[in-house]
Design an enzyme around this catalytic site. Structure first.
Site, mmCIF file in Angstrom:
data_model
loop_
_atom_site.group_PDB
_atom_site.id
_atom_site.type_symbol
_atom_site.label_atom_id
_atom_site.label_comp_id
_atom_site.label_asym_id
_atom_site.label_seq_id
_atom_site.Cartn_x
_atom_site.Cartn_y
_atom_site.Cartn_z
ATOM 1 N N HIS A 28 7.415 42.833 -25.016
ATOM 2 C CA HIS A 28 6.883 42.271 -23.773
ATOM 3 C C HIS A 28 5.732 43.125 -23.205
ATOM 4 O O HIS A 28 4.590 42.670 -23.107
ATOM 5 C CB HIS A 28 7.995 42.191 -22.715
ATOM 6 C CG HIS A 28 9.167 41.345 -23.088
ATOM 7 N ND1 HIS A 28 9.091 39.986 -23.289
ATOM 8 C CD2 HIS A 28 10.470 41.669 -23.285
ATOM 9 C CE1 HIS A 28 10.284 39.507 -23.583
ATOM 10 N NE2 HIS A 28 11.148 40.500 -23.589
HETATM 11 O O1 RIB Z 1 11.200 40.299 -18.948
HETATM 12 C C1 RIB Z 1 10.754 41.472 -19.582
HETATM 13 C C2 RIB Z 1 10.244 42.461 -18.582
HETATM 14 O O2 RIB Z 1 11.292 42.909 -17.728
HETATM 15 C C3 RIB Z 1 9.689 43.731 -19.250
HETATM 16 O O3 RIB Z 1 8.670 44.259 -18.451
HETATM 17 C C4 RIB Z 1 10.873 44.658 -19.231
HETATM 18 O O4 RIB Z 1 10.487 46.027 -19.247
HETATM 19 C C5 RIB Z 1 11.495 44.315 -17.914
HETATM 20 O O5 RIB Z 1 10.796 45.036 -16.913
#
Ligand code: RIB
Ligand code: CA
Length: 303
Positions: free
Chosen positions: A240
């Site tokens: 992500h």
């Molecule tokens: O949904 C994924 C996000 O939420 C990423 O940034 C992970 O680190 C959490 O913060």
């Protein structure tokens, strides 16, 4: 080099994003700002400092928000990032210390000092950015670009069927950022769930025979086990936060579409990021990703 401020809630994929950014010559990481999210602010700040020490890099760290703008904080996702928010790898306290200036004042001062130069990459809840633009609305026209990891615009969420973690952790902050006039690129689950780091890569990191390789492999292994729990057979974890960094390094990794975006703030669909076409907008939503090209680039840069 693009001067960037990386706003993090270090967590495991935030740590991968920090390493990717610091190992990419296209970016000059001028500062890291921390936020609650994957853990309490003291954990996410400690973890950010520990990752810098692992990478043997010295970048100023500025402490940010410890709670959402207006609603009670949710339970921290220890099942995804561990009790220490770093996959149980926060085994000591960092030597490095955070700066005395707070994250919000740092963001405002740096953007005003270097108008139209700074890219802000926000990979946690958008609380710091919302507080900054509320305190100094002028920064909306002075920031070069904001790239966020957050939202699930045309796909299911990962916390509820409607909402993604960073947005639902502080929906008001996300809605404030999207309506502020900031030029925002949304790197949401629409694209990040296509960027899977295969389990097999951890063996490559261990084979490096370095402390940092083993550290990152151990840390990421925790995250992969969590992913296997929610997505049996997935065989890896989603990158992500690294993809938000990748989009700043090479915008060609993704396809973007201009949309207005608002956030549902109440009821069952709280935290949902809703796209609508009417009216002017400075928001772009990433809708497609060159996943394999990005993954190879990330892996080549990491160590
Ligand atoms: O949904 C994924 C996000 O939420 C990423 O940034 C992970 O680190 C959490 O913060
Ligand atoms: Ca994050």
């Amino acid at each position: 080099m693009k001067p960037v401020i990386l706003d993090v809630d270090t967590g495991i994929d935030d740590a991968l994003a920090i390493a990717y950014a610091l190992n990419s010559p296209e970016l000059e990481v001028i500062g890291l700002t921390t936020c609650f999210g994957n853990g309490p602010i003291d954990y996410t700040t400690r973890n950010t400092l520990l990752i810098l020490e692992q990478l043997e890099r010295s970048v100023p760290v500025y402490i940010g928000a410890d709670k959402p703008l207006s609603r009670p904080a949710k339970k921290f996702p220890t099942h995804v990032h561990g009790e220490d928010s770093l996959g149980n790898k926060a085994e000591k306290d960092p030597v490095m210390e955070a700066e005395s200036v707070g994250a919000v004042d740092y963001i405002i001062s740096e953007v005003k000092k270097r108008p139209h130069e700074i890219t802000i990459i926000a990979v946690g809840p958008l609380t710091n950015l919302a507080l900054a633009v509320q305190k100094e609305p002028e920064i909306a026209s002075l920031v070069k670009e904001v790239v966020i990891m957050g939202g699930a615009v045309f796909v299911r969420g990962n916390v509820t069927p409607y909402s993604e973690a960073n947005v639902i952790t502080d929906p008001e902050a996300a809605d404030c950022v999207f309506s502020s006039g900031l030029p925002v690129t949304i790197v949401g689950l629409d694209v990040t769930m296509q960027t899977l780091l295969p389990n097999s890569k951890l063996a490559d990191w261990r084979a490096l025979g370095t402390d940092v390789g083993h550290f990152f492999a151990d840390m990421t292994s925790f995250y992969m086990q969590a992913y296997e729990t929610f997505h049996p057979g997935i065989g890896g974890c989603a990158l992500h936060d690294p993809l938000a960094v990748g989009v700043v390094i090479d915008p060609g990794f993704v396809k973007r579409e201009k949309w207005n975006v608002k956030v549902i703030l109440e009821g069952e669909e709280t935290g949902r990021t809703v796209a609508y076409a009417e009216g002017e907008t400075k928001i772009q939503v990433c809708t497609q990703v060159e996943a394999e090209t990005f993954l190879n680039h990330f892996l080549n840069r990491l160590f």
